[in-house]
Design a protein around this motif. Sequence first.
Motif, PDB file in Angstrom:
ATOM      1  N   LEU A  92       0.798  -1.231   0.000  1.00  0.00           N
ATOM      2  CA  LEU A  92       0.000   0.000   0.000  1.00  0.00           C
ATOM      3  C   LEU A  92       0.831   1.283   0.000  1.00  0.00           C
ATOM      4  CD1 LEU A  92      -2.816  -0.940   2.588  1.00  0.00           C
ATOM      5  CD2 LEU A  92      -2.649  -1.536   0.173  1.00  0.00           C
ATOM      6  N   LYS A  96      -3.759   2.715  -0.201  1.00  0.00           N
ATOM      7  CA  LYS A  96      -4.282   2.120  -1.448  1.00  0.00           C
ATOM      8  C   LYS A  96      -3.213   1.211  -2.064  1.00  0.00           C
ATOM      9  CE  LYS A  96      -8.209   4.455  -2.231  1.00  0.00           C
ATOM     10  NZ  LYS A  96      -9.437   3.704  -2.182  1.00  0.00           N
ATOM     11  N   ASP A  98      -0.628  -0.120  -4.487  1.00  0.00           N
ATOM     12  CA  ASP A  98       0.232   0.581  -5.455  1.00  0.00           C
ATOM     13  C   ASP A  98       1.154  -0.439  -6.138  1.00  0.00           C
ATOM     14  OD1 ASP A  98       1.489   3.735  -5.756  1.00  0.00           O
ATOM     15  OD2 ASP A  98       2.700   2.026  -6.434  1.00  0.00           O
ATOM     16  N   GLU A 131      -9.774  -4.292  -0.987  1.00  0.00           N
ATOM     17  CA  GLU A 131     -11.151  -3.797  -1.014  1.00  0.00           C
ATOM     18  C   GLU A 131     -11.695  -4.075  -2.385  1.00  0.00           C
ATOM     19  OE1 GLU A 131     -11.470   0.194   0.291  1.00  0.00           O
ATOM     20  OE2 GLU A 131     -10.120  -0.195   1.964  1.00  0.00           O
ATOM     21  N   ASN A 133     -13.070  -2.485  -4.554  1.00  0.00           N
ATOM     22  CA  ASN A 133     -12.806  -1.488  -5.609  1.00  0.00           C
ATOM     23  C   ASN A 133     -11.413  -1.639  -6.213  1.00  0.00           C
ATOM     24  OD1 ASN A 133     -15.012  -0.646  -4.398  1.00  0.00           O
ATOM     25  ND2 ASN A 133     -14.209   1.303  -3.611  1.00  0.00           N
ATOM     26  N   ASP A 134     -10.474  -2.195  -5.443  1.00  0.00           N
ATOM     27  CA  ASP A 134      -9.099  -2.296  -5.931  1.00  0.00           C
ATOM     28  C   ASP A 134      -8.855  -3.559  -6.753  1.00  0.00           C
ATOM     29  OD1 ASP A 134      -8.135   0.044  -5.081  1.00  0.00           O
ATOM     30  OD2 ASP A 134      -7.504  -0.707  -3.105  1.00  0.00           O
ATOM     31  N   LYS A 137      -7.275  -3.238 -10.271  1.00  0.00           N
ATOM     32  CA  LYS A 137      -5.866  -2.811 -10.244  1.00  0.00           C
ATOM     33  C   LYS A 137      -4.952  -4.005  -9.947  1.00  0.00           C
ATOM     34  CE  LYS A 137      -5.283   1.784  -8.436  1.00  0.00           C
ATOM     35  NZ  LYS A 137      -4.914   2.437  -7.179  1.00  0.00           N
TER      36      LYS A 137
END
Length: 605
Positions: A92, A96, A98, A131, A133-134, A137
């Motif tokens: 993170l 978030k 990365d 999460e 939403n990630d 990615k």
Amino acid sequence: MKNLRSSGIDLIGSISWGTHIGQLYTDIEEYYKTMIPFIKAGLLDNELCIWIYSNKTCYEEVKERLKTGIPDIDTYITGGQLLIKSHVEWYLKNGKFDADITSKHWSRHLSLALSQGYDGLRAVGDTSWIEINDFDKINIYEEGISKDITELPFIVACLYDARMLSTYEIAEIIKNHTFTVVRYKDKYKLIHNTGLQIKEQIKERSMEMYKRLVQFLPVSIIIHDETRIHMCNQSAVALTGLKSTHELLGKRLLDLVPPTLRTKAREHLRNAMHSSAESSYLQSEILCNCGEIKPVKIVTIPYGLGESNLLLSVIMDLTPFMRINELIEDVERHKQLLNLSLEYNRLKTEFFTNISHELRTPLNVILSVIQLLKLQSERLNNWDIESKYIDMMKQNCYRLIRLVNNLIDITKIDSNYFHLELRNYDIIKLVRDITNSVAEYGKQRGLYIHFSCNSASKVMACDPDQIERILLNLLSNAIKYTPSGGSIWVDVYAGDNALDIRVKDTGIGIPKDKQQYIFDRFMQVSSSTMTREKEGSGIGLSLVKALVEMHNGTISLISEPGAGSEFIIKLPIRLIDIEEPCRINSCPEFNHAERLVVEFSDIYS
Ligand code: ADP
């Protein structure tokens, strides 16, 4: 550094570097069961191991859990072979996920592992903190990891909490990992990512085929830049005359070109580098290891991906093409020579035929005048004085006529203009008549000529005029080379399929070493035989042989010097349905008696 590593998981067995395992769990206990032995195997196998825990647990708990399977865990931790990290510090940035930071961590730790003498890096990463939403990615990132680690000494297992994932996400996870471990009714199962495997297999196979194709292509292929050759195939090694690929790698393409042609070659390579993908070519030469210089054509295209300066050069050895061109030119030259010689031959035949006719016409005129003169001198009764000279002139005319006739016929036979006029004819009668006609002549020279045969008659296909020439030739030779008091036999033997004619004399014979050449053209046994008594052109026997062979027969000789000679003719007995049309061969204007005089003209009476 061995490539096959123990996974520590019975279900999986050995794995290779670059393996990307996924585990879908529904209960945290599941992954400890599989991942503790997985990490233990890595530690025992001299790998740097990292365990990245999620927000569902903490450092102490993980350590305690690991201790159950790896009792001496503290030694590994203090020794630096086992690292336990939190997902926050690993994945993170500002709370978030990365991808950059994550990738940097992996590559830094891989370098660390190798620099500290470990075989490679093994990691377990709990990803269940993601999460929802990630997911996209991390999904892209995982797809990249699958590809990036295939060539690295790196094994990684990613843990996913299946309860938090949609079916789409589960499918994506299965797709992005080499295989996935799931629990089913108290047992663990492996889901192979067959799609990925098949893709890998196809890739590997096509790479293998591509490599083989390049290796065995009959043209030389070289991948190089300005500084050196990076890759080459067998043909390139063979072309340069070096012993192995190793010797060629490291050289520059320019080193292979003779110094005088290097400027042009350098320009060609520079142009190829800056041109588009379109190929340009250079006609040049390659200096081989043995010193030989080979003509070549070099086609070069940019081969680089991205910023690379790589070039791909295909070098074709033009030596075989040059050789083919030389051969084509050679064939062309020979064809011209052949045409010239055919034309020359045609002209020669034409000349011989013309000149022979030219010679014969005035001879015939002279002969007629001589005959008239003789008649006249007989009438005027001054015969005794002039007759001797007139006979000499006549004799010489006949000799010239014989020579001309033989020359005409041999020329015609050579150029396929001579044809037999075959008829079904009684050959025994023919031979008997000819022999009888010369018997008187022989008697005058003190020779006895005998005829014998085993049958009264034999009708077979032959050209009577040419049989007569054959016989008169042999008989005139027999008379010529047999001293007075000797004998000559003509013997005919008619078998079922063949007829033999033997002409035998008790003459001077022929030396053994000359017998094999006796039928060769212009052959005379010795120049000392060129006396006035035994003159000749050396054409007679070669003409006889040619005429016998035109009858599909053979002629041979048995001779003993001092004891005599025997010529044996063998002719096949056959009949023809249609008799050959009469064609004009030589000497048409003479009858048998005159032909005899002509054939015997060499012998002075
Ligand atoms: P030529 O016209 O010179 O007689 P031939 O071809 O008929 O030519 O003969 C070639 C040579 O073979 C003669 O020069 C002679 O030396 C030898 N020859 C041919 N027939 C006989 C024979 N019956 N006895 C001895 N020598 C012979």
